[in-house]
Motif scaffolding. Structure first.
Motif, mmCIF file in Angstrom:
data_model
loop_
_atom_site.group_PDB
_atom_site.id
_atom_site.type_symbol
_atom_site.label_atom_id
_atom_site.label_comp_id
_atom_site.label_asym_id
_atom_site.label_seq_id
_atom_site.Cartn_x
_atom_site.Cartn_y
_atom_site.Cartn_z
ATOM 1 N N THR A 152 0.718 -1.031 0.035
ATOM 2 C CA THR A 152 0.239 -0.025 -0.053
ATOM 3 C C THR A 152 0.900 1.331 -0.023
ATOM 4 N N THR A 153 1.658 1.377 1.003
ATOM 5 C CA THR A 153 2.709 2.363 1.018
ATOM 6 C C THR A 153 3.488 2.675 -0.259
ATOM 7 N N THR A 154 3.978 1.411 -1.168
ATOM 8 C CA THR A 154 4.729 1.548 -2.253
ATOM 9 C C THR A 154 3.807 2.009 -3.305
ATOM 10 N N VAL A 195 -6.886 16.875 -6.975
ATOM 11 C CA VAL A 195 -7.745 16.338 -6.362
ATOM 12 C C VAL A 195 -8.061 14.918 -6.828
ATOM 13 N N ILE A 196 -7.683 14.579 -8.106
ATOM 14 C CA ILE A 196 -7.968 13.108 -8.720
ATOM 15 C C ILE A 196 -6.756 12.415 -7.958
ATOM 16 N N LEU A 197 -5.553 12.862 -7.742
ATOM 17 C CA LEU A 197 -4.379 12.328 -7.369
ATOM 18 C C LEU A 197 -4.808 11.886 -5.874
ATOM 19 N N ILE A 198 -5.251 12.894 -5.110
ATOM 20 C CA ILE A 198 -5.449 12.617 -3.735
ATOM 21 C C ILE A 198 -6.372 11.512 -3.587
ATOM 22 N N VAL A 201 -4.745 8.333 -4.111
ATOM 23 C CA VAL A 201 -3.895 7.795 -3.179
ATOM 24 C C VAL A 201 -4.795 7.644 -1.704
ATOM 25 N N THR A 202 -5.985 8.260 -1.642
ATOM 26 C CA THR A 202 -6.871 7.778 -0.411
ATOM 27 C C THR A 202 -7.670 6.441 -0.957
ATOM 28 N N ALA A 203 -7.955 6.052 -2.037
ATOM 29 C CA ALA A 203 -8.578 4.801 -2.358
ATOM 30 C C ALA A 203 -7.416 3.726 -2.071
ATOM 31 N N ALA A 204 -6.270 3.865 -2.489
ATOM 32 C CA ALA A 204 -5.018 2.790 -2.251
ATOM 33 C C ALA A 204 -5.090 2.780 -0.719
ATOM 34 N N GLN A 205 -5.120 3.672 0.106
ATOM 35 C CA GLN A 205 -4.813 3.612 1.494
ATOM 36 C C GLN A 205 -5.941 2.766 2.218
#
Length: 223
Positions: A152-154, A195-198, A201-205
């Protein structure tokens, strides 16, 4: 720039970013997982204790982690061209993304495996378990929640790397942000890209945290 003009650019940028991150993650896991395991096995007191090998691998990993990605990206242009045939485009960017992330992931794998109870390893050894068996049946399964967190971090790191890759011949949201948001002074386009990049990242986390919790519940049930 109107929304109808931005939408296809943002859609294509998002698809390209997901493509780069997905494939570079797969390559990173394939390369970083055995490297991290090797660091543990060859360390002092490890099952394959070999100080020279451990030192060499450790130095390579440390060098890879210390290089800023943008410099690594440029330095790897000849290698990327050799492997893919070009250094431009989302497929070409998979090479430097993976090369940059493998050392980072390998250290996370090393940390995760070191957390495994050594008593379990000794128990399997006492029953005649081979080193491959110990790795497959003890080290990796016991470290699985931490390994998922490492993945996830990667992934989150690779999303950031992919945005930087857009500035040096790559595609994706980073490229669109530079071309349309920065060079054409489209502030709204730039903000939407951020916003899309955030959101990615939020979805991956959230997905990673969900998998870790599921594994933790299964572990408690099994015990």
């Amino acid at each position: 720039m109107t929304w109808s003009e931005m939408q296809p650019l943002l859609s294509q940028g998002t698809v390209d970013t997901l493509y780069m991150v997905l494939w570079s993650t797969l390559v990173t896991v394939a390369g970083g997982l055995p490297l991290g395991v090797l660091l543990v096995l060859t360390d002092k007191g490890g099952l394959l204790q070999n100080t020279p090998v451990n030192k060499v691998v450790g130095v390579i990993v440390n060098i890879g982690r210390s290089l800023p990605f943008i410099i690594l990206l440029i330095a790897l242009i000849p290698f990327t061209t050799l492997v893919v045939g070009t250094f431009i485009g989302p497929t070409a960017m998979i090479v430097p993304l993976a090369v940059g992330a493998i050392p980072f992931f390998a250290r996370l794998v090393e940390t995760a495996i070191r957390e495994v109870d050594h008593g379990l390893v000794e128990a399997v050894q006492s029953m005649g378990g081979s080193i491959p068996t110990i790795v497959r049946k003890v080290l990796l399964p016991q470290a699985l929640p931490s390994l998922v967190s490492a993945v996830t971090t990667t992934v989150i790191v690779l999303v950031g790397y992919s945005a930087m890759a857009g500035a040096v011949g790559g595609e994706g949201l980073g490229s669109k942000a530079v071309t349309y948001g920065f060079q054409r002074f489209e502030t709204q386009f730039m903000l939407i890209t951020v916003v899309i990049l955030i959101a990615l990242v939020t979805a991956a986390q959230l997905i990673g945290d969900g998998v870790v919790r599921l594994l933790a519940r299964r572990g408690r049930t099994a015990s």
